[in-house]
Design a protein around this motif. Structure first.
Motif, PDB file in Angstrom:
ATOM      1  N   ILE A  52       0.843  -1.207   0.000  1.00  0.00           N
ATOM      2  CA  ILE A  52       0.000   0.000   0.000  1.00  0.00           C
ATOM      3  C   ILE A  52       0.873   1.251   0.000  1.00  0.00           C
ATOM      4  O   ILE A  52       0.614   2.209  -0.741  1.00  0.00           O
ATOM      5  CB  ILE A  52      -0.957  -0.014   1.210  1.00  0.00           C
ATOM      6  N   PHE A  53       1.926   1.252   0.843  1.00  0.00           N
ATOM      7  CA  PHE A  53       2.858   2.375   0.844  1.00  0.00           C
ATOM      8  C   PHE A  53       3.485   2.538  -0.547  1.00  0.00           C
ATOM      9  O   PHE A  53       3.607   3.658  -1.067  1.00  0.00           O
ATOM     10  CB  PHE A  53       3.975   2.140   1.866  1.00  0.00           C
ATOM     11  N   SER A  54       3.877   1.427  -1.148  1.00  0.00           N
ATOM     12  CA  SER A  54       4.555   1.474  -2.446  1.00  0.00           C
ATOM     13  C   SER A  54       3.630   1.937  -3.558  1.00  0.00           C
ATOM     14  O   SER A  54       4.082   2.538  -4.532  1.00  0.00           O
ATOM     15  CB  SER A  54       5.114   0.094  -2.795  1.00  0.00           C
ATOM     16  N   SER A  55       2.327   1.653  -3.448  1.00  0.00           N
ATOM     17  CA  SER A  55       1.405   2.023  -4.516  1.00  0.00           C
ATOM     18  C   SER A  55       1.344   3.535  -4.700  1.00  0.00           C
ATOM     19  O   SER A  55       1.275   4.030  -5.831  1.00  0.00           O
ATOM     20  CB  SER A  55       0.007   1.456  -4.241  1.00  0.00           C
ATOM     21  N   TYR A  60       3.202   8.215  -7.895  1.00  0.00           N
ATOM     22  CA  TYR A  60       3.967   9.452  -7.766  1.00  0.00           C
ATOM     23  C   TYR A  60       5.162   9.447  -8.720  1.00  0.00           C
ATOM     24  O   TYR A  60       5.442  10.440  -9.396  1.00  0.00           O
ATOM     25  CB  TYR A  60       4.424   9.588  -6.316  1.00  0.00           C
ATOM     26  N   ALA A  61       5.877   8.319  -8.778  1.00  0.00           N
ATOM     27  CA  ALA A  61       7.053   8.235  -9.629  1.00  0.00           C
ATOM     28  C   ALA A  61       6.686   8.226 -11.109  1.00  0.00           C
ATOM     29  O   ALA A  61       7.311   8.914 -11.925  1.00  0.00           O
ATOM     30  CB  ALA A  61       7.858   6.979  -9.282  1.00  0.00           C
ATOM     31  N   VAL A 255      16.432   6.800   1.269  1.00  0.00           N
ATOM     32  CA  VAL A 255      16.684   7.095   2.683  1.00  0.00           C
ATOM     33  C   VAL A 255      15.534   7.890   3.286  1.00  0.00           C
ATOM     34  O   VAL A 255      15.048   7.591   4.393  1.00  0.00           O
ATOM     35  CB  VAL A 255      18.013   7.855   2.839  1.00  0.00           C
ATOM     36  N   ALA A 256      15.082   8.915   2.577  1.00  0.00           N
ATOM     37  CA  ALA A 256      14.020   9.773   3.112  1.00  0.00           C
ATOM     38  C   ALA A 256      12.756   8.977   3.406  1.00  0.00           C
ATOM     39  O   ALA A 256      12.091   9.188   4.433  1.00  0.00           O
ATOM     40  CB  ALA A 256      13.721  10.907   2.135  1.00  0.00           C
ATOM     41  N   TRP A 257      12.421   8.031   2.517  1.00  0.00           N
ATOM     42  CA  TRP A 257      11.153   7.316   2.680  1.00  0.00           C
ATOM     43  C   TRP A 257      11.191   6.253   3.771  1.00  0.00           C
ATOM     44  O   TRP A 257      10.144   5.742   4.174  1.00  0.00           O
ATOM     45  CB  TRP A 257      10.677   6.747   1.349  1.00  0.00           C
ATOM     46  N   CYS A 383      11.373   6.447  -7.190  1.00  0.00           N
ATOM     47  CA  CYS A 383      11.698   5.033  -7.379  1.00  0.00           C
ATOM     48  C   CYS A 383      12.471   4.521  -6.170  1.00  0.00           C
ATOM     49  O   CYS A 383      12.274   3.381  -5.721  1.00  0.00           O
ATOM     50  CB  CYS A 383      12.520   4.843  -8.656  1.00  0.00           C
ATOM     51  N   GLY A 384      13.353   5.372  -5.633  1.00  0.00           N
ATOM     52  CA  GLY A 384      14.042   5.004  -4.405  1.00  0.00           C
ATOM     53  C   GLY A 384      13.073   4.802  -3.260  1.00  0.00           C
ATOM     54  O   GLY A 384      13.189   3.845  -2.485  1.00  0.00           O
ATOM     55  N   GLY A 385      12.087   5.697  -3.152  1.00  0.00           N
ATOM     56  CA  GLY A 385      11.066   5.546  -2.121  1.00  0.00           C
ATOM     57  C   GLY A 385      10.224   4.305  -2.326  1.00  0.00           C
ATOM     58  O   GLY A 385       9.863   3.616  -1.366  1.00  0.00           O
TER      59      GLY A 385
END
Length: 452
Positions: A52-55, A60-61, A255-257, A383-385
């Motif tokens: 869910i977080f990744s969706s 966004y990406a 890192v931020a995510w 994409c990193g997030g």
């Protein structure tokens, strides 16, 4: 235009971009604070919660570059206003998923994906605004203030969402966030204009100050009308500078995510802090971001004006990401939960010292196509997030949470090294007819300052 005294319209609008930035992260991070309640309501696993977080990050990406291109073509005012209304709608829908449904996971995945797609316009459109409104010598501060909204929005999220959860339930917290966003978007649409020339409250002196730094050229177009020829994608994709900042921003986003997605849950379930303590200590990284982001912008501008953009833009980014690596590596191994929270928050703060450098360099690099190019860069960041949203719990499950933070520390080092390949004085707006041997004008010279 007002002729009697100088105005400061550009800084009021930067302030409102700070507000929209804060609200965008309020609407992203709220689900991590409400995650325990959502897991209990729908019987999700940690892996499903990670999906869910990744969706959100996937939407966004995927729409970063498209959102930036829209801002380049139609201007930041309308694109950003529509984006805010869009993500306000899907924030409200997040809290409306029925309990008794066999498709709860699919609904959450779809809603959060579309929420991310709407939020994709916020920073590319903001960077297009900066390219049109902000003199080069002020871009570090302007971007620092905009991205300070990340820390403020994410920092206010734990206590705000916790308050609504305790008094009105977790669903009401999403509806409140939606109302706040829609109001802020309406104010932006009424107050903003795409160019300073179009804004009736901009004084002659402020307009002259802006235009002196944004002088028209065949590549840039007319700054008064906002028209320009967009940079061909072939030229963008051949640029080593674009790829270097994009790779570095991938590391930055990863890192931020960790802080945006997992830090609150890490404190509550791994470190054993209670609800109120978790909410308090989960604020610390975001408060650190709110302080260091504008501070990094100020330092970057001053060093750029005095020593040149190589030190002012690239040097600040290298130092910030390098320090973040040290904080993350040490903080992950501290036994005391509260002390570990403080040290890890220092890592988040150090990371955000570098934030304004990314956006200031892409605004100078791309000119009229700054929305598109910064959107491309931000695709790398998101994409990193996206990767950290599902990879972090997997690494933690197999190797422990210390290993998850050590992976993040290593990526900070990679991100810092990528900045060594960036030429902050490069420009994609130079036409092919530029005579061979013509030197690019350094950012510090364009800003009218001397190099010491």
């Amino acid at each position: 235009m007002t002729a009697t005294r100088s105005s400061h319209v550009r800084w009021f609008l930067i302030l409102w971009l700070f507000v929209l930035s804060a609200i965008s992260f309020l609407d992203r991070v709220n689900i991590s604070i409400a995650s325990n309640s959502i897991v209990e309501t729908y019987n999700f696993t940690n892996i499903q919660l990670g999906y869910i977080f990744s969706s959100l990050l996937a939407g966004y990406a995927l729409f970063q570059t498209a959102g930036g291109r829209l801002a380049d073509r139609f201007g930041p005012r309308r694109v950003l206003a529509l984006g805010v209304l869009w993500w306000g709608l899907f924030t409200a829908l997040t809290g409306a998923v029925p309990t008794q449904t066999g498709h709860a996971l699919l609904l959450f995945l779809s809603i959060r994906f579309l929420l991310g797609a709407g939020e994709a316009v916020v920073y590319p459109a903001s960077n297009q605004f900066v390219a049109r409104w902000i003199p080069v010598r002020e871009r570090g501060v302007a971007n620092g203030l905009i991205f300070a909204g990340v820390g403020v929005g994410a920092g206010l999220t734990p206590p705000l969402i916790t308050y609504f959860m305790l008094h009105y339930g977790w669903r009401a917290s999403f509806w409140a966030c939606s109302i706040i966003g829609c109001i802020a978007g309406a104010v932006w649409f009424l107050a903003a204009r795409d160019t300073p020339h179009e804004h009736s409250s901009v004084s002659r002196s402020e307009l002259q100050e802006i235009q002196e730094s944004l002088s028209p050229s065949p590549a840039r177009g007319n700054p008064e009308s906002g028209t320009s020829s967009l940079i061909p994608w072939a030229r963008v994709l051949k640029s080593k500078d674009v790829w270097a900042v994009t790779i570095s921003y991938f590391c930055f986003g990863y890192v931020a995510w960790i802080f945006f997605s997992w830090f609150y849950r890490y404190l509550a379930t791994v470190r054993g802090l209670n609800l109120k303590a978790s909410a308090f200590y989960a604020m610390l990284p975001f408060l650190a971001m709110a302080v260091t982001c504008p501070l990094g912008g100020v330092i970057s501008d001053r060093l750029t004006n005095r020593r040149g953009p190589r030190l002012g833009r690239c040097g600040v980014a290298v130092i910030g990401m390098g320090l973040a690596s040290v904080f993350l590596a040490f903080g992950s191994q501290v036994d005391n939960a509260r002390l570990a929270s403080v040290v890890l928050a220092g890592g988040a703060g150090a990371l955000y010292l570098s934030q304004s450098s990314f956006w200031s360099v892409t605004a100078g690099l791309a000119g009229p196509s700054s929305g598109s190019v910064s959107g491309f860069m931000n695709t790398g960041g998101q994409c990193g997030g996206f990767v950290t949203a599902w990879l972090t719990p997997m690494v933690a499950g197999r190797l422990g949470w210390t290993a998850s933070f050590l992976v993040a520390a290593a990526l900070c080092v990679v991100g810092a090294m990528a900045w060594l390949l960036v030429d902050p004085s490069a420009s994609l707006t130079k036409s092919k007819s530029t005579p061979p041997g013509t030197l690019a004008v350094p950012e510090s010279v364009v800003s009218g300052s001397s190099m010491v």
